[in-house]
Design a protein around this motif. Sequence first.
Motif, mmCIF file in Angstrom:
data_model
loop_
_atom_site.group_PDB
_atom_site.id
_atom_site.type_symbol
_atom_site.label_atom_id
_atom_site.label_comp_id
_atom_site.label_asym_id
_atom_site.label_seq_id
_atom_site.Cartn_x
_atom_site.Cartn_y
_atom_site.Cartn_z
ATOM 1 N N ILE A 562 -2.967 -10.319 -1.413
ATOM 2 C CA ILE A 562 -1.832 -11.195 -1.786
ATOM 3 C C ILE A 562 -1.104 -11.741 -0.558
ATOM 4 C CG2 ILE A 562 -1.473 -10.178 -4.083
ATOM 5 C CD1 ILE A 562 0.973 -8.715 -2.951
ATOM 6 N N SER A 563 -1.246 -11.065 0.566
ATOM 7 C CA SER A 563 -0.598 -11.588 1.770
ATOM 8 C C SER A 563 -1.558 -12.448 2.591
ATOM 9 C CB SER A 563 -0.068 -10.437 2.631
ATOM 10 O OG SER A 563 -1.131 -9.583 3.024
ATOM 11 N N GLY A 564 -2.822 -12.461 2.179
ATOM 12 C CA GLY A 564 -3.823 -13.195 2.966
ATOM 13 C C GLY A 564 -3.984 -12.558 4.336
ATOM 14 N N ALA A 565 -3.911 -11.213 4.374
ATOM 15 C CA ALA A 565 -3.997 -10.516 5.667
ATOM 16 C C ALA A 565 -5.355 -10.761 6.308
ATOM 17 C CB ALA A 565 -3.763 -9.023 5.477
ATOM 18 N N ILE A 566 -5.340 -10.847 7.618
ATOM 19 C CA ILE A 566 -6.598 -11.105 8.310
ATOM 20 C C ILE A 566 -7.140 -9.869 9.022
ATOM 21 C CG2 ILE A 566 -6.415 -13.617 8.582
ATOM 22 C CD1 ILE A 566 -5.208 -13.018 11.384
ATOM 23 N N ARG A 567 -6.279 -8.869 9.238
ATOM 24 C CA ARG A 567 -6.734 -7.619 9.861
ATOM 25 C C ARG A 567 -5.957 -6.455 9.252
ATOM 26 N NH1 ARG A 567 -9.983 -10.654 11.084
ATOM 27 N NH2 ARG A 567 -10.367 -11.635 13.094
ATOM 28 N N VAL A 568 -6.580 -5.264 9.317
ATOM 29 C CA VAL A 568 -5.892 -4.047 8.878
ATOM 30 C C VAL A 568 -5.238 -3.398 10.097
ATOM 31 C CG1 VAL A 568 -6.290 -1.696 8.019
ATOM 32 C CG2 VAL A 568 -7.382 -3.643 6.882
ATOM 33 N N HIS A 569 -4.015 -2.939 9.912
ATOM 34 C CA HIS A 569 -3.264 -2.303 11.004
ATOM 35 C C HIS A 569 -2.834 -0.913 10.541
ATOM 36 C CE1 HIS A 569 -0.027 -1.613 13.881
ATOM 37 N NE2 HIS A 569 -0.481 -2.625 14.591
ATOM 38 N N ASP A 570 -2.814 0.055 11.468
ATOM 39 C CA ASP A 570 -2.429 1.420 11.099
ATOM 40 C C ASP A 570 -1.058 1.491 10.430
ATOM 41 O OD1 ASP A 570 -4.776 2.454 11.993
ATOM 42 O OD2 ASP A 570 -3.986 3.262 13.872
ATOM 43 N N ASP A 571 -0.146 0.620 10.844
ATOM 44 C CA ASP A 571 1.197 0.642 10.231
ATOM 45 C C ASP A 571 1.137 0.327 8.739
ATOM 46 O OD1 ASP A 571 2.191 1.317 12.629
ATOM 47 O OD2 ASP A 571 3.319 -0.531 12.994
ATOM 48 N N MET A 572 0.099 -0.399 8.332
ATOM 49 C CA MET A 572 -0.065 -0.672 6.889
ATOM 50 C C MET A 572 -0.423 0.624 6.151
ATOM 51 S SD MET A 572 -2.383 -4.067 7.038
ATOM 52 C CE MET A 572 -1.864 -5.606 7.764
ATOM 53 N N LEU A 573 -1.188 1.482 6.825
ATOM 54 C CA LEU A 573 -1.551 2.771 6.208
ATOM 55 C C LEU A 573 -0.306 3.633 6.039
ATOM 56 C CD1 LEU A 573 -4.731 3.569 8.332
ATOM 57 C CD2 LEU A 573 -4.695 2.672 6.003
ATOM 58 N N LEU A 574 0.551 3.613 7.048
ATOM 59 C CA LEU A 574 1.798 4.382 6.962
ATOM 60 C C LEU A 574 2.674 3.820 5.838
ATOM 61 C CD1 LEU A 574 2.685 4.756 10.777
ATOM 62 C CD2 LEU A 574 1.588 6.432 9.297
ATOM 63 N N ALA A 575 2.711 2.503 5.737
ATOM 64 C CA ALA A 575 3.520 1.867 4.681
ATOM 65 C C ALA A 575 2.990 2.271 3.304
ATOM 66 C CB ALA A 575 3.479 0.347 4.844
ATOM 67 N N ALA A 576 1.675 2.319 3.172
ATOM 68 C CA ALA A 576 1.079 2.709 1.882
ATOM 69 C C ALA A 576 1.436 4.155 1.555
ATOM 70 C CB ALA A 576 -0.439 2.522 1.943
ATOM 71 N N SER A 577 1.414 5.031 2.562
ATOM 72 C CA SER A 577 1.770 6.444 2.340
ATOM 73 C C SER A 577 3.210 6.553 1.839
ATOM 74 C CB SER A 577 1.665 7.247 3.638
ATOM 75 O OG SER A 577 0.384 7.168 4.160
ATOM 76 N N GLU A 578 4.091 5.842 2.514
ATOM 77 C CA GLU A 578 5.503 5.896 2.103
ATOM 78 C C GLU A 578 5.667 5.392 0.680
ATOM 79 O OE1 GLU A 578 7.601 3.683 5.113
ATOM 80 O OE2 GLU A 578 6.880 5.099 6.639
ATOM 81 N N ALA A 579 4.991 4.293 0.374
ATOM 82 C CA ALA A 579 5.109 3.716 -0.975
ATOM 83 C C ALA A 579 4.629 4.706 -2.036
ATOM 84 C CB ALA A 579 4.303 2.417 -1.061
ATOM 85 N N LEU A 580 3.538 5.389 -1.742
ATOM 86 C CA LEU A 580 3.014 6.356 -2.723
ATOM 87 C C LEU A 580 3.961 7.554 -2.844
ATOM 88 C CD1 LEU A 580 0.875 7.435 -4.653
ATOM 89 C CD2 LEU A 580 -0.481 8.179 -2.685
ATOM 90 N N ALA A 581 4.431 8.055 -1.717
ATOM 91 C CA ALA A 581 5.332 9.221 -1.755
ATOM 92 C C ALA A 581 6.609 8.888 -2.540
ATOM 93 C CB ALA A 581 5.670 9.664 -0.336
ATOM 94 N N GLU A 582 7.070 7.641 -2.426
ATOM 95 C CA GLU A 582 8.288 7.232 -3.147
ATOM 96 C C GLU A 582 8.119 7.278 -4.663
ATOM 97 O OE1 GLU A 582 9.169 3.308 -1.736
ATOM 98 O OE2 GLU A 582 9.777 4.064 0.240
ATOM 99 N N GLN A 583 6.892 7.277 -5.114
ATOM 100 C CA GLN A 583 6.641 7.256 -6.557
ATOM 101 C C GLN A 583 6.645 8.657 -7.187
ATOM 102 O OE1 GLN A 583 6.409 4.305 -8.307
ATOM 103 N NE2 GLN A 583 7.033 3.561 -6.299
ATOM 104 N N VAL A 584 6.833 9.680 -6.349
ATOM 105 C CA VAL A 584 6.873 11.050 -6.879
ATOM 106 C C VAL A 584 8.314 11.378 -7.248
ATOM 107 C CG1 VAL A 584 6.150 13.441 -6.480
ATOM 108 C CG2 VAL A 584 5.014 11.585 -5.259
ATOM 109 N N THR A 585 8.541 11.733 -8.503
ATOM 110 C CA THR A 585 9.907 11.953 -8.996
ATOM 111 C C THR A 585 10.216 13.451 -9.081
ATOM 112 O OG1 THR A 585 9.179 12.103 -11.284
ATOM 113 C CG2 THR A 585 9.700 9.886 -10.449
#
Length: 648
Positions: A562-585
């Motif tokens: 959806i962002s039309g990203a052209i490369r994967v960056h490690d910070d995206m992995l960290l962002a994904a981890s945070e997003a998933l952890a935020e979903q634990v209630t």
Amino acid sequence: MMSLNGSSLVKNSVTGVSRTQSQSLRLPVRRPVVVSMLNNNNNRPERNVSVSVDSAVKEVNAPVAAEVDESDGKKPSASVGGGVEDVYGEDSATEDQFITPWFVSVASGYSLLRDPHHNKGLAFTEKERDAHYLRGLLPPVVVNHDLQVKKMMHNIRQYQIPLQRYQAMMDLQERNERLFYKLLIENVEELLPIVYTPTVGEACQKYGSIFKNPQGLFISLRDKGKILEILKNWPQKKIQVIVVTDGERILGLGDLGCQGMGIPVGKLSLYTALGGIRPSACLPITIDVGTNNEKMLNDEFYIGLRQRRASGQEYAELMNEFMTAVKQNYGEKVLIQFEDFANHNAFDLLEKYRTTHLVFNDDIQGTASVVLAGLISALKLVGGSLADHRFLFLGAGEAGTGIAELIALEISKQTNAPLEETRKKVWLVDSKGLIVRSRLDSLQHFKKPWAHDHEPVDKFVDAIKTIKPTVLIGSSGAGQTFTKEVVETMSSLNEKPIILALSNPTSQSECTAEQAYTWSDGRAIFASGSPFDPVEYNGKVHVSGQANNAYIFPGFGLGLIISGAIRVHDDMLLAASEALAEQVTQEHFDKGLIYPPFTNIRKISAHIAAKVAGKAYELGLASRLPQPENLVAYAESCMYSPKYRSYR
Ligand SMILES: NC(=O)C1=CN([C@@H]2O[C@H](COP(=O)(O)OP(=O)(O)OC[C@H]3O[C@@H](n4cnc5c(N)ncnc54)[C@H](OP(=O)(O)O)[C@@H]3O)[C@@H](O)[C@H]2O)C=CC1
Ligand SMILES: CC(=O)C(=O)O
Ligand SMILES: [Mg+2]
């Protein structure tokens, strides 16, 4: 009147549409189409290939469709499709290259019922039956989609053997794609262990004998020099995600050669069901370079090349031709997910292509992200920050060192300590014992950063006693290695030991949930790569989570697209981890869970996608501009829905 492929045109009295009428790409929407291609210029026989309407024609309300909307002369806009405008590769082909002349015609009748992308089975309405030559081809009853799901679940539950359920699901996917996805989305907890681990592991082992319809693209050593041509054989042209394996490390089951195809097929069905990527935009690929598995080589039903694995230059050249052909055919923004390669190729492939392609290694990066998410949420149960903990791994391969690196990176970001320092909180054990400095010269390159100062330790349980970890992570692919002594030792050192048994499938799990809870006297915070049923211990029901990269890759991929990203960056992995952890209630924590249940996975994926896309914009790696205001809402709006479309 004759059509381009020689068949006569028959005009339908209800729709006014000719059966095989050749039309431009701007067909009216919601009509099932068949795209035919004529390869007259290379003297191949003519053929018709059924493709999804999604790939060729604009779908109402689907943002992805904007890109094919070029025929009206409007400036093509960047879209979920990743801006690949040259749909059929005609513009990018050089003059001496062959191109494929396409035309689009309307599917109907018998062929419509056999086209999984458009078939609705008994759910075809009376009007559709009239309009599309279906009268007599179906019994009189008309049922709705919900009833079809109910019936299919009833059928699947009749099978006691998981592999039979797997086969029933694959048959459905081949018969009625939208029913398959509705079923999977609405029954994700029940069906995930069927289409994914653990059952997909058994399916790969027996792939040859249960083989019916081929799924995905098979590219073998024999196809050297022809890979681009093979990609063009795939009927869908607008591919956004490829999951590719060479079958050498299938789950913890080892080298299954060409039969590893079950993995890309399964992973991509999760891309759609869990992450909302359209099925027509997904392409499973197996690169067959042979197998060193004697059992496969001697199996009369084996489906792959009957030779030992190619390696070295021969392997590298084939992979390079593949990577080049993918980019040439699908453009810069197609996501290539490497899956279940052996570690002696996986790290090198990622390193080689991460600066030239949009590549992601699920076993190294996706696993790292999901485990970091679990650890972030586990801190709410055990207290302290990540930097306060010590981590010990059994298994120092792709998963182990990938996770280790992301943990060290996150601690480094949180504490501003250099990575070389934060790595010292993480220890790994491989088949030769604790990874220590005295072993440095003989270590594979990906293990070297973890060779800390310590005397050699051979036995795993001794490593636990000396390192005194608070977190134990199994990533060895070796089942039953977290013995009673291991779990008891962890429990003697920690009030709440965090124990993750990541290896798949269930047979390779380092321990079962029951063992973890029983041997820790109910104190372990436990999650596993393959699912386990809840365990009752001392009157309390313990629900273990599934620490599996399936939480990450579907939303991660959606965020890139959806962002039309052209490369994967490690910070995206960290962002994904945070997003998933935020979903634990709190409700999940109260049950001892460190991951949210899969039931809400589409919502979770939308959050992950939004965080990943947000990071892509922040890092200047996004090409879809302007940035949507509300990325979560945008991610949700882009998700594929398995609802039936109405055919006029
Ligand atoms: N839950 C999830 O989401 C995921 C789970 N996995 C699972 O993790 C497992 C490992 O995958 P991956 O890292 O890619 O595999 P690799 O082959 O890259 O690594 C395996 C590692 O385990 C070590 N090892 C193997 N057997 C033993 C043993 N008996 N004692 C100690 N160490 C051992 C190997 O040692 P050596 O280097 O000395 O050979 C190697 O370091 C698989 O079962 C896979 O299914 C993987 C990805 C995601
Ligand atoms: C889950 C996964 O990717 C694996 O076990 O390899
Ligand atoms: Mg994998």
